[in-house]
Design an enzyme around this catalytic site. Structure first.
Site, PDB file in Angstrom:
ATOM      1  N   VAL A 147       0.845  -1.199   0.000  1.00  0.00           N
ATOM      2  CA  VAL A 147       0.000   0.000   0.000  1.00  0.00           C
ATOM      3  C   VAL A 147       0.881   1.250   0.000  1.00  0.00           C
ATOM      4  CG1 VAL A 147      -1.890   1.217   1.147  1.00  0.00           C
ATOM      5  CG2 VAL A 147      -1.797  -1.275   1.230  1.00  0.00           C
TER       6      VAL A 147
ATOM      7  N   ALA B  95       9.462   6.440   5.857  1.00  0.00           N
ATOM      8  CA  ALA B  95      10.200   5.607   6.813  1.00  0.00           C
ATOM      9  C   ALA B  95      10.013   4.136   6.467  1.00  0.00           C
ATOM     10  CB  ALA B  95       9.712   5.871   8.232  1.00  0.00           C
TER      11      ALA B  95
ATOM     12  N   LYS C 163      -6.266  -1.442  10.660  1.00  0.00           N
ATOM     13  CA  LYS C 163      -7.551  -1.881  11.246  1.00  0.00           C
ATOM     14  C   LYS C 163      -7.395  -2.378  12.670  1.00  0.00           C
ATOM     15  CE  LYS C 163      -6.878  -6.341   9.245  1.00  0.00           C
ATOM     16  NZ  LYS C 163      -5.885  -6.079   8.222  1.00  0.00           N
TER      17      LYS C 163
ATOM     18  N   VAL D 295     -10.944  -0.603   6.383  1.00  0.00           N
ATOM     19  CA  VAL D 295     -12.051  -1.556   6.162  1.00  0.00           C
ATOM     20  C   VAL D 295     -12.344  -1.631   4.673  1.00  0.00           C
ATOM     21  CG1 VAL D 295     -14.483  -2.074   6.590  1.00  0.00           C
ATOM     22  CG2 VAL D 295     -13.101  -1.034   8.391  1.00  0.00           C
TER      23      VAL D 295
ATOM     24  N   ILE E  63     -13.045   0.294  -1.047  1.00  0.00           N
ATOM     25  CA  ILE E  63     -14.472   0.667  -0.997  1.00  0.00           C
ATOM     26  C   ILE E  63     -14.631   1.863  -0.049  1.00  0.00           C
ATOM     27  CG2 ILE E  63     -16.797  -0.076  -0.369  1.00  0.00           C
ATOM     28  CD1 ILE E  63     -16.014  -2.942  -0.945  1.00  0.00           C
TER      29      ILE E  63
ATOM     30  N   GLU F 145      -1.892 -15.699   3.982  1.00  0.00           N
ATOM     31  CA  GLU F 145      -0.535 -15.785   4.533  1.00  0.00           C
ATOM     32  C   GLU F 145      -0.174 -17.265   4.725  1.00  0.00           C
ATOM     33  OE1 GLU F 145       1.124 -12.940   5.569  1.00  0.00           O
ATOM     34  OE2 GLU F 145      -0.566 -11.655   5.039  1.00  0.00           O
TER      35      GLU F 145
ATOM     36  N   ASP G 111      -9.403 -10.933  11.323  1.00  0.00           N
ATOM     37  CA  ASP G 111      -9.373  -9.772  10.431  1.00  0.00           C
ATOM     38  C   ASP G 111     -10.793  -9.206  10.249  1.00  0.00           C
ATOM     39  OD1 ASP G 111      -7.902  -8.271   8.035  1.00  0.00           O
ATOM     40  OD2 ASP G 111      -9.741  -9.123   7.210  1.00  0.00           O
TER      41      ASP G 111
ATOM     42  N   LYS H  14     -12.715  -5.447  11.494  1.00  0.00           N
ATOM     43  CA  LYS H  14     -13.456  -4.586  10.563  1.00  0.00           C
ATOM     44  C   LYS H  14     -14.900  -4.379  11.048  1.00  0.00           C
ATOM     45  CE  LYS H  14     -10.381  -5.922   6.811  1.00  0.00           C
ATOM     46  NZ  LYS H  14     -10.120  -6.959   5.797  1.00  0.00           N
TER      47      LYS H  14
END
Ligand code: HSE
Length: 433
Positions: A16, A47, A108, A135, A139, A193, A204, A208
């Site tokens: 990201v 960083a 999150k 979240v 979207i 993962e 996860d 959210k």
């Protein structure tokens, strides 16, 4: 008139972070202001953990390895935190907010656990704390809940907010894969993962749900734990039964009003009727379906993870925070409804699916039915499929309390004729006007 400059410090250059920095083109750095003027975004530092690792698209001259120093820099007006995890991200964010810098984050876990106090800290210091990417990635659900739906009474939110589990269940449904094969495929494609626990056991999704409930219904971000069931017990036979009965199985996050001041927040696999819009959300896509009091049903669909989609949400937040800074404003945090009481998931009623492997012998069905009856669990339909001396019994119940289903399962497990008990899965009702 001088062009105002808003300076950004970024922490984290993973998927990201890299996508976000690449999106900061000369064009996107120009911020159109209401009066026709522009401000300009300047990236002053990125960083990273390892200065030597090559990073496409990130100007090496901007790289530093001291994230806390970036958060503390006087010339950073907006800190963009894209590293994740609770600590040290919380310390970086608090450091930036305390000196009045705004913060944009995709974190999150941190927002679910400490969002309320961080939002208060931001407000006390005249800063923004924005977290659209936390979240459902790309979207724009958080801003929609915060602004467009701010005056709406939201009765229920149903979200497919974990792409990995939606991919696994989609592969089981459309390609006939079993759970282990579909999980391996998700890992090979980079969705899951090596340790898939956070996704498949719904940690996860639960984080959210926590964030969505605060925005949709006004609960504090940190509160009682979200009731959580993952998908690792879902088997191909369950998916197949669902298909024959007119459903698909999805992992959903639910935020639901119960009565005047009750609230249920939970995540679990569910049978979704094939005609429901969420049933058509395939692969790693995310979707959020809202039942508003006056708006009726609303749905958003899109990519819930991945560098570029999530980075669009980050850039949107950065531009919003930058406009606020140039005009000397900040967003007021959402309000918390103190009257809300969490309702135990066991107290809620729904139709349930459950299946058992039993010995195919005289009297077994009567024993099993007796246990259902003792717990007031009424059977709507039953299907038997056989394997020699073994048989599988699959049931759909009438509307029953989850706690009665749990005690039925406990007693069924004591019967010598029951070899194993599969997943018990709630059936989600309608929702489309
Ligand atoms: N692992 C998540 C998913 C993405 O599969 O949707 C990050 O929240």
């Amino acid at each position: 008139m001088n062009t105002p400059h808003v300076r950004l410090g970024v922490i984290g250059a993973g998927n990201v972070g890299r996508a976000f920095v690449e999106m900061l083109t000369d064009e996107s750095r120009q911020i159109a202001l209401l009066d026709g003027a522009t401000a300009v975004l300047d990236l002053v530092a990125v960083a990273v953990r390892d200065l030597d690792a090559a990073r496409v698209g990130v100007d090496r001259a901007l790289l530093v390895d001291d994230a806390l120093a970036v958060a503390a820099r006087d010339d950073v007006d907006i800190l963009v935190e894209l590293a994740g995890g609770v600590e040290p991200a919380r310390t970086w964010i608090e450091t930036a907010l305390r000196r009045g810098a705004s913060v944009v984050t995709a974190n999150k876990t941190l927002m679910a656990e400490h969002g309320t106090e961080l939002a208060r800290l931001a407000h006390e210091n005249g800063a923004d704390l924005l977290y659209e990417a936390s979240v459902a990635g790309g979207i724009p659900i958080i801003r929609a809940l915060r602004t467009s739906l701010a005056g709406e009474k939201i009765n229920r939110v149903l979200g497919i907010v974990n792409g990995t589990t939606n991919f696994i269940l989609s592969q089981m449904t459309s390609e006939g894969r079993d759970y282990a094969e579909a999980l391996k495929e998700a890992q090979d494609l980079g969705y899951a993962e090596a340790d898939p626990t956070a996704d498949v056991e719904a940690f996860d999704a639960a984080a959210k749900v926590q964030i969505l409930s605060s925005l949709a219904i006004g609960t504090a971000l940190r509160g009682e734990p979200i009731s959580r069931e993952g998908i690792s017990a879902v088997r191909s036979v369950d998916v197949e039964f669902a298909r024959r009965a007119g459903y698909v199985i999805k992992l959903i996050g639910v935020v639901e009003r119960v009565g005047e001041h009750g609230l249920s927040r939970r995540t679990h696999p569910a049978f979704i009727p094939v005609e429901h819009p969420l049933a058509a959300v395939h692969g790693a896509m995310n979707a959020v379906f809202i039942e508003g009091d006056k708006s009726g049903p609303l749905m958003w669909l899109g990519q819930g993870a991945g560098g570029a989609p999530s980075a669009t949400a980050v850039l949107g937040d950065v531009l919003h925070a930058a406009r606020n800074r140039v005009s000397g404003r900040h967003d007021v945090p959402f309000s918390v409804d103190d009257r809300l009481q969490s309702v135990d998931a066991g107290e809620l009623s729904s139709v349930f699916y459950l299946s058992l492997d039993v010995r195919d012998e005289p009297g077994v069905l009567a024993q099993v039915a007796g246990v259902f009856g003792r717990h007031q669990v009424s059977i709507q339909s039953m299907e038997q499929s056989g394997f020699g001396r073994e048989a599988r019994l699959s049931f759909l119940t009438h509307e029953v309390k989850a706690r009665d289903v749990a005690s039925t399962i406990e007693d069924l497990a004591q019967l010598a004729s029951v070899d194993s008990i599969g997943a018990s899965i709630r059936v989600i009702d309608g929702g489309v006007a």
